[in-house]
Design an enzyme around this catalytic site. Structure first.
Site, PDB file in Angstrom:
ATOM      1  N   GLY A   1      35.150 -17.017  52.679  1.00 20.33           N
ATOM      2  CA  GLY A   1      35.507 -18.198  52.819  1.00 20.33           C
ATOM      3  C   GLY A   1      35.193 -19.036  54.054  1.00 20.33           C
ATOM      4  O   GLY A   1      36.049 -19.813  54.615  1.00 20.33           O
TER       5      GLY A   1
ATOM      6  N   MET B   1      27.070 -17.670  55.952  1.00 23.93           N
ATOM      7  CA  MET B   1      27.987 -18.481  54.826  1.00 23.93           C
ATOM      8  C   MET B   1      28.755 -17.088  54.068  1.00 23.93           C
ATOM      9  O   MET B   1      27.961 -16.165  53.502  1.00 23.93           O
ATOM     10  CB  MET B   1      27.528 -19.377  53.958  1.00 23.93           C
ATOM     11  N   GLU B   2      30.202 -17.094  54.034  1.00 17.46           N
ATOM     12  CA  GLU B   2      30.701 -16.109  53.407  1.00 17.46           C
ATOM     13  C   GLU B   2      31.405 -17.051  52.153  1.00 17.46           C
ATOM     14  O   GLU B   2      32.679 -17.224  52.601  1.00 17.46           O
ATOM     15  CB  GLU B   2      31.623 -15.430  54.278  1.00 17.46           C
ATOM     16  N   PHE B   3      30.813 -16.779  51.117  1.00 13.38           N
ATOM     17  CA  PHE B   3      31.267 -17.733  50.046  1.00 13.38           C
ATOM     18  C   PHE B   3      32.525 -16.773  49.523  1.00 13.38           C
ATOM     19  O   PHE B   3      32.649 -15.486  49.581  1.00 13.38           O
ATOM     20  CB  PHE B   3      30.518 -18.056  49.044  1.00 13.38           C
TER      21      PHE B   3
END
Ligand SMILES: [Zn+2]
Length: 478
Positions: free
Chosen positions: A333, A439-441
């Site tokens: 996140g 980006m770490e979703f």
């Protein structure tokens, strides 16, 4: 009887190896430093400490029962640190698609941004479907796709695609890649459905809607005109294995350094040519990667030893004016900006990854022995774009994301984002400067989203990509 006994012993052994989601709580991020310096633990893409609602810091990890027991024993007398299994009962993970919903590239994917709110996608794309989806975009919208020069260890031909700025490859300024880490399910879907959305909206004259976040047709056209290069499946061997085994597999599947179990595979995101030889460049007290084949962060046999890494790098040669790069990972996140090897500083140009005078000193976060140089104008620009990205992701209405420097709690070497940004200096200004992001979703250490989370991740990331591109355009593409 004998057969039953053998079977139950095998079951017990499998349980011992099973990775448990573990939450470590402490008053500050500093309390985690000893734990994260152990390169046999699995902290996901990279160790990230996040604040909790009650003012503590938390660190997520995937540990075996033995590792957890060991840590609990080590810290039994330290009451500031608590280590506990996350007891959240996980719902069933989203299914992997069976067959080929894009019918060998004759049916184009349609994203969520051009469909009515509440529409969902029923499964995660399998390896063949990712390629078929790109084929569908080629057939319907004239996206250009091409094969990359190196074949993977298991013989897969890799491909990338580009769209929006015509045939001149020097007009492409945005580059996105996904599935470097095999188990981070949904990454390719996020990327492919986003490109599909941009093209569908462009064709219909409409805009895009992701939850509560909307974009106009003019914004869609502006993003496409920036020229998008996408490499949606960086690690096809790893993804094929992960999807068939459910083994939370991260690395590629090369057996050059180890032939069985966890010793198979290289962590592609520690294999890039940025301070790759960490034992030389970093302080001996930190482990930004691992030289052990059985580690989740095994760095390979040389900088860019892996075909996936070489193919990733080849994209910069074909598209020499890429300015902005985003590598799609999960699950934490956050949106991470440079640098990842140490704290940023903008005052001492001599203190940089190129300087041999600092070999053996890098990587200790929070000290003054070394901090990585970044021009202040670059730092301002990359923070601004990261902030715009997470603001859009929050505005969708699903959950909160944070932007932060990628070094965070602990350094990394050989990562794709640092490699992207380092190229300009490493090559003496002979190549374009590229701003690299990770980006770490998704949700902490939850690499296999539920179907609802998979769909929410598509909405969140697609808004994030759109605002990332718009903010990048505002800062500048040339
Ligand atoms: Zn990752």
């Amino acid at each position: 009887m004998k057969h039953t006994l053998v079977a139950s012993l095998a079951f017990a052994a499998a349980l011992a190896r099973e990775l448990l989601p573990v939450k470590i709580l402490a008053p500050s991020a500093d309390h985690f430093r000893d734990i994260v310096s152990n390169d046999t633990y699995d902290f996901g893409c990279r160790p990230v400490a996040r604040p909790t609602a009650d003012g503590q810091m938390e660190l997520h990890a995937l540990l075996t029962r033995d590792q957890m027991a060991y840590l609990n024993h080590e810290y039994r007398s330290v009451d500031t640190i608590s280590i506990r299994e996350s007891l959240v009962k996980r719902a069933t993970p989203a299914p992997i698609g069976a067959g080929d919903r894009f019918q060998a590239g004759t049916v184009a994917p349609v994203g969520l941004g051009t469909k009515p709110g509440g529409t969902t996608i029923a499964s995660i794309m399998n390896v063949a479907e990712i390629k078929s989806a790109v084929g569908g975009l080629v057939a319907k919208y004239g996206v250009a796709s091409y094969n990359l020069p190196y074949t993977t260890f298991n013989g897969a031909t890799q491909y990338a695609a580009y769209v929006g700025a015509g045939a001149d490859t020097s007009k492409y300024h945005l580059y996105l890649s996904a599935a470097v880490h095999a188990r981070e399910r949904g990454g390719p879907d996020n990327l492919v459905y986003w490109v599909a959305d941009l093209l569908a909206a462009n064709a219909s004259g409409g805009g895009l809607t992701y939850g509560k976040k909307t974009y106009t047709n003019a914004q869609v056209r502006s993003v496409l005109a920036a020229g998008i290069v996408f490499f949606p499946l960086v690690n096809p061997d790893g993804v094929a294995y992960d999807q068939s085994s459910g083994a939370l597999w991260r690395k590629n599947r090369s057996t050059r350094s180890g032939s069985s179990g966890s010793s198979v595979g290289v962590d592609i995101n520690r294999n890039f040519d940025f301070l790759w030889n960490f034992k030389k460049y970093f302080a001996s007290s930190v482990a930004p990667a691992s030289a052990s084949p059985s580690s989740e962060t095994f760095y390979g046999t040389a900088a860019a030893s892996e075909p996936e890494t070489k193919n990733h790098v080849s994209v910069y040669d074909k598209f020499p004016k890429i300015r902005w790069f985003l590598d799609i990972h999960s699950a934490a996140g956050d949106m991470l900006y440079s640098w990842g090897d140490d704290d940023d500083q903008s005052t001492n140009t001599a203190m940089s990854f190129l300087s041999a005078a600092y070999d053996g000193k890098r990587g200790t976060v929070g000290d003054t022995a070394y901090k990585e140089y970044i021009p202040s104008a670059d730092l301002t620009a990359i923070k601004q774009v990261a902030a715009a990205t997470v603001a859009a992701m929050k505005a969708v209405g699903g959950r909160s994301y944070v932007s932060q420097q990628s070094v965070g709690l602990y350094p990394t070497s050989g990562a794709s984002d640092d490699y992207a940004f380092s190229r300009y200096w490493a090559k003496g200004g002979a190549v374009n400067k590229v701003y690299g992001y990770t980006m770490e979703f998704g949700y902490s250490t939850n690499f296999y989203p539920t179907l609802a989370e998979f769909n929410q991740n598509i909405l969140d990331t697609n808004a994030g990509f759109t605002d990332w591109a718009l903010a990048a355009i505002a800062v500048g593409l040339e």
